[in-house]
Write an enzyme that holds these catalytic residues in place. Structure first.
Site, PDB file in Angstrom:
ATOM      1  N   GLU A 218       1.771  25.103 -11.822  1.00  0.00           N
ATOM      2  CA  GLU A 218       0.472  24.943 -12.466  1.00  0.00           C
ATOM      3  C   GLU A 218      -0.354  26.219 -12.579  1.00  0.00           C
ATOM      4  O   GLU A 218      -1.073  26.410 -13.547  1.00  0.00           O
ATOM      5  CB  GLU A 218      -0.339  23.894 -11.698  1.00  0.00           C
TER       6      GLU A 218
ATOM      7  N   SER B   2      -7.111 -38.134  18.328  1.00  0.00           N
ATOM      8  CA  SER B   2      -7.187 -38.073  19.792  1.00  0.00           C
ATOM      9  C   SER B   2      -7.289 -36.647  20.320  1.00  0.00           C
ATOM     10  O   SER B   2      -7.549 -36.452  21.502  1.00  0.00           O
ATOM     11  CB  SER B   2      -5.959 -38.754  20.399  1.00  0.00           C
TER      12      SER B   2
END
Length: 882
Positions: free
Chosen positions: A91, A509
């Site tokens: 780059e 229960s």
């Protein structure tokens, strides 16, 4: 030089000077025009890269990731030097020498524009790319280019070269939702950038120019050309030597897509943590790199998921095979590509793979998988056990031939099974996972056994089906309510509905222990006798005549409280609540964390008629496990920011057994003469209101060095907790939870729960290490089947999970508190006796009076292990809502 030549040269000089001045004035004008609209470069110093939210278990296993951009920021010091050189070669080789703008690069770009009439390259430096990526758009306009140049010059003045390069390395887009090279390394290679080689670094350095064009996954040929060009540039610039260049340029393309691999399958947990993060931080939770550290234990979470899925599949198998999921047109079988596309649209649920039947024989199926493989399903791999589903209570006869149910084009589910067998045994037997082969029986004294070859592993596919029933499991640390494991359904991809936190169902229960605890706290004992006999109510708030029954339809007559609870006798629970008074019971139950507004204001609450979530029920049972304290469930332990700093720390209510309980002593009660209690519990009237909760002051924990936390308040006294713990252990030793005896532990306790239909099956239980609730039912509230109970549908899931969770842990029991004594009693009357009988535990101020043991003949003896004739010892004792 002649006068004419001198004048010409002077004219050119002044003309050039005028041109330069004009250019300078033009540039200055552009600068003055654009400068007010430029962003402040100073903001780059504090720039926050968009980093996704990540959710972890307490042992730092990744559970989930949320956010549009995948990013893993790294510092320049953490970045490999040779990779940096690859980026510069690709780059901006002159990055460390220019001032942010490359005149040579701009002139080259201008020349290309004049020659071709279109923009070929921007001549951008790395600094200019940073300016564009952080502040500007990518539109190709001259105004944007001028802004980019001006910003680059300012950036170079404000920041150092390494700072600029670090911003570039973390910001640049590299395809596949990856922003920054560290994230790209994970996407393309599944590793950290430091673990890659030179060829892979060069490949990644080629991505910024055009992530789609030079993508090594989508365009490997063009990506390879770009990589080799970068390697050549690195050689020309002296970054690598000839040997490194030759070795790297011949390296193959190894990139492949690596989605974010999760370490732990816990999507319900991840979603809960995501919601909490958004509540804490808003939408910035998705972008600011927060790390959510949950309380979940990865081993327990994995065990919970497997236990729930296996339990639901086992329940489903008991009720028959419902047939293929769908049937495809025969024409599709000839189009392999379309068939594969269709199979890939069907999600894998609970590990069960979709497949299409391609051929059917009487004793075998041939099926095609999503990866185009064609495999055979022999008769013994799930076909021989098929009985067609008729209803929840009925199945058809076993298949005699696969052709009775299957045809080509059927979509079925398969379970992959790895079968391990020893070579050359001639037996074909499977090895139990983790079991070592037997030593060589023919090795003589002092001789080494013959080397054992590694057992071969082969793959088998078994016919299966995705359960229609759903379930939930949640497990809490009793000392502070930390969620250690949570599974909200069979599979998150099937349904995002979290049944642990969102499904309010009747616990049946499962709720009784809280009513019994209120009775014992008030003055009853485990030996109090209540009549298990028919009763009829005509109350306006029940809208009609109510005749509650026990599940078996039988009644045992006078029965002690302990036995009534572990046998889950409905009529005793109702009479007990009637004696206590609904207001008293509701007030007491609130102490476990239940909201009064969610509880019915009638006698049906004794049988669990109020809809509650598994998380609420588990919180209640945690009080029995931790010695009687109320804790609040919590999931998020702490939150770290992108820099690893703690920005949130949970401070849950925490049990501290060694801390003084200032002001927590309850007022002494007058002793109750239980000999005067009548068999009909309605004769006892409530004599006191429940003690209100008190949040005790912050004090030190018994764990040295841990941060002080708020003290968990008491829900019930230590004495009541100890007695209830003893009774709930009997549920497993003698009652409806007897299947848990397979765990061979004496420190587990709990209670089954089943509602009318039955529609809901529960088991909630605990050891001092964990409090865990499991639930099974249908989202549609359909019936589970007449032979299904909490002990058959929910308890096996609890056992599977808790067996893994408690493996290797020593037994622990609640310490016996002061004011508790053991007394011999008459098992029929509950009164003290001097000989025979059985032992029971009491508070010292509630020891019953003496009775006569010889005045009756017991129907059966609890201590002998005998059971009444109407109940079978090998089956869980049933219970019903009403």
């Amino acid at each position: 030089m002649t006068e004419k030549a001198r004048n010409r040269l002077l004219s050119l000089f002044w003309l050039g000077l005028a041109g330069a001045a004009a250019a300078a004035m033009g540039f200055a004008s552009i600068y003055l025009y654009l400068k007010p609209g430029l962003p402040s470069v100073e903001s780059l110093r504090d720039i926050r890269l968009q980093t996704p939210l990540r959710v972890y278990s307490r042992d730092m296993k990744l559970i989930g990731e949320f956010g549009e951009k995948r990013r893993n920021p790294i510092t320049i010091e953490q970045t490999p030097e040779l990779f940096v050189k690859a980026v510069l070669a690709a780059e901006d080789a002159g990055f460390y020498s220019h001032n942010g703008v490359s005149i040579k690069g701009l002139m080259r770009a201008a020349s290309q524009l004049l020659q071709t009439g279109s923009i070929q390259s921007g001549g951008s430096t790395l600094t200019m790319q940073v300016a564009r990526n952080f502040f500007l758009s990518r539109e190709q306009r001259f105004v944007r280019k001028f802004n980019e140049i001006l910003l680059s010059l300012q950036i170079e003045q404000e920041l150092g070269k390494d700072q600029i390069l670090e911003l570039y390395i973390n910001k640049i887009f590299l395809g596949n939702r990856a922003y920054g090279f560290q994230a790209a390394a994970h996407v393309y290679y599944g590793r950290d950038i430091n673990d890659l080689n030179l060829a892979q670094w060069a490949m990644m350095a080629g991505l910024p120019k055009a992530p789609s064009t030079y993508n090594p996954i989508a365009n490997p040929t063009r990506a390879l050309v770009r990589r080799n060009w970068i390697l050549k540039r690195m050689l020309e610039l002296g970054y690598i030597d000839q040997d490194e260049y030759k070795n790297s340029i011949t390296a193959p393309v190894t990139a492949s897509y690596h989605g974010r691999d999760l370490d732990l399958n816990a999507p319900y947990i991840a979603e809960m943590a995501r919601k909490e993060a958004v509540e804490l931080f808003g939408d910035s939770a998705y972008t600011d790199g927060y790390q959510i550290i949950t309380t979940v234990d990865s081993k327990l979470q994995d065990a919970a998921r497997k236990a729930l899925q296996h339990g639901l599949e086992t329940y489903d198998a008991r009720h028959g095979y419902r047939g293929p999921e769908q049937r495809l047109d025969a024409e599709l079988l000839a189009d392999s590509d379309q068939l594969v596309d269709l199979l890939n649209e069907i999600p894998v649920l609970g590990g069960l793979e979709p497949a299409v039947v391609t051929a059917v024989e009487p004793r075998q199926l041939q099926v095609q998988l999503r990866d185009r493989r064609v495999v055979e399903i022999p008769w013994e791999n799930g076909l021989e056990s098929i009985r067609p589903y008729i209803s929840e209570d009925a199945r058809g006869a076993r298949l005699k031939s696969a052709e009775e149910m299957f045809a080509p084009g059927d979509v079925v589910r398969l379970r992959r099974v790895e079968v391990t067998a020893e070579e050359n045994t001639g037996t074909g037997e499977e090895l139990v996972e983790g079991e070592a082969p037997s030593p060589d029986p023919f090795a003589g004294p002092g001789e080494e056994a013959a080397p054992v070859e590694e057992p071969q592993v082969r793959e088998e596919w078994h016919l299966a089906q995705v359960p229609e029933a759903q379930g939930a499991l949640v497990s809490l640390a009793p000392e502070d309510g930390a969620i250690r494991a949570l599974v909200g359904g069979y599979d998150f991809r099937q349904s995002h509905f979290n049944r642990v936190t969102q499904a309010a169902r009747q616990p049946g229960s499962n709720f009784k222990p809280f009513i019994y605890a209120s009775a014992i706290e008030k003055g009853y004992t485990a030996a109090s006798v209540i009549n298990d006999a028919p009763i009829i109510f005509e109350e306006t708030n029940l809208q009609d005549v109510w005749r509650p029954e026990n599940d078996s339809g039988r009644f045992l007559g006078p029965i002690r409280l302990r036995e009534a609870l572990y046998r889950s006798r409905n009529l005793v629970s109702i009479r007990l609540l009637q004696a206590l008074g609904i207001d008293y019971a509701l007030g007491f139950v609130e102490r476990f964390g239940f909201e009064r507004s969610k509880l019915a204001r009638n006698l049906t609450i004794a049988l669990g008629s109020s809809a509650l979530t598994p998380l609420e029920v588990a919180r209640g049972y945690a009080a029995f496990a931790n010695g009687g304290y109320r804790v609040e469930p919590y999931l998020v332990d702490k939150v770290l920011d992108v820099n690893g700093e703690t920005v949130y720390q949970a401070l849950p209510l925490t049990v501290c057994h060694n801390c003084p309980e200032a002001g927590s002593e309850q007022q002494p009660r007058e002793p109750v003469d239980l000999a005067d209690l009548q068999m009909e519990a309605g004769a006892m009237e409530p004599s006191e209101e429940p003690v209100e909760l008190r949040t005790l002051p912050v004090g030190p924990l018994d764990q040295a060095g841990e941060q002080a936390r708020p003290r968990a308040p008491r829900a019930l006294s230590a004495q009541t907790t100890y007695i209830m713990d003893s009774i709930l252990k009997d549920v497993i030793k003698k009652g409806t939870g007897r299947k848990a005896l397979v765990m061979k532990r004496g420190d587990i306790a709990g209670k089954t729960g089943t509602t009318n239909g039955p529609r809901d099956a529960w088991f909630s239980g605990y050891s001092p290490y964990l409090a865990t609730s499991t639930w099974v039912g249908f989202d549609s509230n359909g019936e589970l089947g007449k032979r299904e109970y909490g002990g058959s549908a929910a308890l096996p899931i609890w056992i599977d999970f808790m067996s893994t969770a408690l493996e290797g842990l020593p037994e622990r029991h609640l310490p016996q508190p002061d004011d508790i004594v053991t007394v011999r009693i008459n098992p029929r009357t509950g009164l003290r006796t001097s000989r025979g009988g059985m032992f029971e535990i009491f508070r010292t101020d509630r020891v019953p009076g003496r009775g006569t043991y010889s005045s009756y003949q017991p129907v059966y003896s609890n201590d002998s292990g005998d059971t009444p004739p109407d109940e079978q010892p090998d089956e869980p004792l049933p219970e019903e809502l009403f």
